[in-house]
Motif scaffolding. Sequence first.
Motif, PDB file in Angstrom:
ATOM      1  N   LEU A 265      -0.443  -0.382  -4.559  1.00  0.00           N
ATOM      2  CA  LEU A 265      -1.828   0.069  -4.642  1.00  0.00           C
ATOM      3  C   LEU A 265      -2.039   1.303  -3.772  1.00  0.00           C
ATOM      4  O   LEU A 265      -1.596   1.354  -2.624  1.00  0.00           O
TER       5      LEU A 265
ATOM      6  N   PRO B 273      -5.775   2.249   4.328  1.00  0.00           N
ATOM      7  CA  PRO B 273      -5.857   1.724   2.960  1.00  0.00           C
ATOM      8  C   PRO B 273      -6.092   0.206   2.926  1.00  0.00           C
ATOM      9  O   PRO B 273      -6.875  -0.279   2.108  1.00  0.00           O
TER      10      PRO B 273
ATOM     11  N   LEU C 154       0.851  -1.186   0.000  1.00  0.00           N
ATOM     12  CA  LEU C 154       0.000   0.000   0.000  1.00  0.00           C
ATOM     13  C   LEU C 154       0.889   1.239   0.000  1.00  0.00           C
ATOM     14  O   LEU C 154       1.667   1.445   0.938  1.00  0.00           O
ATOM     15  N   THR C 155       0.809   1.988  -1.082  1.00  0.00           N
ATOM     16  CA  THR C 155       1.654   3.176  -1.229  1.00  0.00           C
ATOM     17  C   THR C 155       0.827   4.280  -1.891  1.00  0.00           C
ATOM     18  O   THR C 155       0.032   4.007  -2.788  1.00  0.00           O
ATOM     19  N   PRO C 156       1.031   5.539  -1.458  1.00  0.00           N
ATOM     20  CA  PRO C 156       0.207   6.612  -2.036  1.00  0.00           C
ATOM     21  C   PRO C 156       0.415   6.786  -3.545  1.00  0.00           C
ATOM     22  O   PRO C 156      -0.479   7.266  -4.244  1.00  0.00           O
TER      23      PRO C 156
ATOM     24  N   GLY D 177      -0.277   5.893   7.523  1.00  0.00           N
ATOM     25  CA  GLY D 177       0.118   4.490   7.419  1.00  0.00           C
ATOM     26  C   GLY D 177      -0.793   3.747   6.479  1.00  0.00           C
ATOM     27  O   GLY D 177      -1.786   4.281   5.990  1.00  0.00           O
TER      28      GLY D 177
ATOM     29  N   ILE E 155      -5.016   4.208  -2.427  1.00  0.00           N
ATOM     30  CA  ILE E 155      -6.470   4.462  -2.362  1.00  0.00           C
ATOM     31  C   ILE E 155      -6.770   5.897  -2.756  1.00  0.00           C
ATOM     32  O   ILE E 155      -7.920   6.317  -2.708  1.00  0.00           O
TER      33      ILE E 155
ATOM     34  N   TYR F  64      -3.265  11.126  -1.927  1.00  0.00           N
ATOM     35  CA  TYR F  64      -3.036  11.880  -0.701  1.00  0.00           C
ATOM     36  C   TYR F  64      -2.259  10.937   0.191  1.00  0.00           C
ATOM     37  O   TYR F  64      -2.279   9.729  -0.023  1.00  0.00           O
ATOM     38  N   VAL F  65      -1.587  11.494   1.169  1.00  0.00           N
ATOM     39  CA  VAL F  65      -0.720  10.650   1.988  1.00  0.00           C
ATOM     40  C   VAL F  65      -1.318  10.476   3.378  1.00  0.00           C
ATOM     41  O   VAL F  65      -1.592  11.460   4.071  1.00  0.00           O
ATOM     42  N   LEU F  66      -1.513   9.232   3.762  1.00  0.00           N
ATOM     43  CA  LEU F  66      -1.989   8.916   5.114  1.00  0.00           C
ATOM     44  C   LEU F  66      -0.795   8.531   5.980  1.00  0.00           C
ATOM     45  O   LEU F  66       0.290   8.256   5.470  1.00  0.00           O
TER      46      LEU F  66
HETATM   47  N1  ADE Z   1      -0.127   4.864   2.588  1.00  0.00           N
HETATM   48  C1  ADE Z   1      -0.166   6.176   2.905  1.00  0.00           C
HETATM   49  N2  ADE Z   1      -1.012   6.842   2.121  1.00  0.00           N
HETATM   50  C2  ADE Z   1      -1.581   5.908   1.288  1.00  0.00           C
HETATM   51  C3  ADE Z   1      -2.538   5.964   0.238  1.00  0.00           C
HETATM   52  N3  ADE Z   1      -3.114   7.112  -0.118  1.00  0.00           N
HETATM   53  N4  ADE Z   1      -2.858   4.823  -0.394  1.00  0.00           N
HETATM   54  C4  ADE Z   1      -2.264   3.668  -0.040  1.00  0.00           C
HETATM   55  N5  ADE Z   1      -1.346   3.547   0.930  1.00  0.00           N
HETATM   56  C5  ADE Z   1      -1.002   4.661   1.590  1.00  0.00           C
END
Ligand code: ADE
Length: 229
Positions: A134, A147, A90-92, A143, A136, A139-141
Motif C-alpha cells: 500500500l 504512511p 507500506l511501499t511507495p 519510512g 499513500i 512520492y518517497v518518504l
Molecule cells: N514508504 C516510503 N514512502 C511511502 C509512500 N509514499 N507510501 C507508503 N509507504 C512509503
Amino acid sequence: MEIDIFTLFPQAFDWFERQRHVANVLAAGHRLRYVNYRDHTPLAAGQVDDTPYGGGAGMLLRVDVVEAALRARYNADPVALRERRRMIALTPSGRVLDDALVDELAAEPALTLLSGRYEGFDQRVLDHFVTDQLSIGRYVLAGGELPAMVVCDAVLRKQAGALGHGDSALEESFSAALDRGPEYPHYTRPADYRGWRVPGVLLSGHHARIREWRLEQSQARARAHPDAS
Ligand code: ADE
C-alpha cells in the motif's frame, strides 16, 4: 478492530495516539499495538538491515528479521499467516490508498502494517509475507511510519464512535453516498462576510432542495477536478 504496526520507531506513534478521534476509538475497545523489529532480531547488536546485493545506495530491512518479528507476535509461519490475516507492507509503489480501499480495510477485524525504513524491504518480504502493498502516494518518504499513521487515521475514523457526530463520515468526499465524488462546499456563520454571502438555498431550511444543491455541487467539483474522483 485491532491493528498491529511493525516499526523501528514505535515512539513515533505517541503523538498520533493522543489525537482525539484515535483516543476515542481506542477507548471504545479498538486496539493499536506496536512491534519493534529490533526487539526480535536474531542478529547480533540489534542489526535489522543490510546492503543490497548487486550494489546500490541504501539499506534494506532483512527478510529474516521481519520473519522473526512476525513469529514473535503471531507464533506462526508468516507464509501461512497471510492466508488468514490482512498483512500490508507500506511501499511507495504499492496500491494507492483511496476511500474505497479505506472502506475495505475498515471492515477487516484485524490488520497488520509493516513499516519499512531505509530503502525498504527485501523483496522476499513482499513476495511471501504480505497480502497487500500500500502506498499513500507516488512520492518517497523516509519510512513507513507516516504512511502507517495515514492508514490508521483513515481506517479508525470510519469506526463507530470515532467522530463526534454519528454520520459525519457517511457523506464526505469520495464516499459511496456521494458516488465517490468530492464533497460539496460547507459554510458556517456569519452568513455574510465582507459581502461573500452563503448560498441562499442553505439558509432556506428546505431539506430536499439543499440535498439536491449539494449533489450538484459535488458533481460540478468532480467535473472541474477529474483526478479528484
Ligand atoms: N514508504 C516510503 N514512502 C511511502 C509512500 N509514499 N507510501 C507508503 N509507504 C512509503
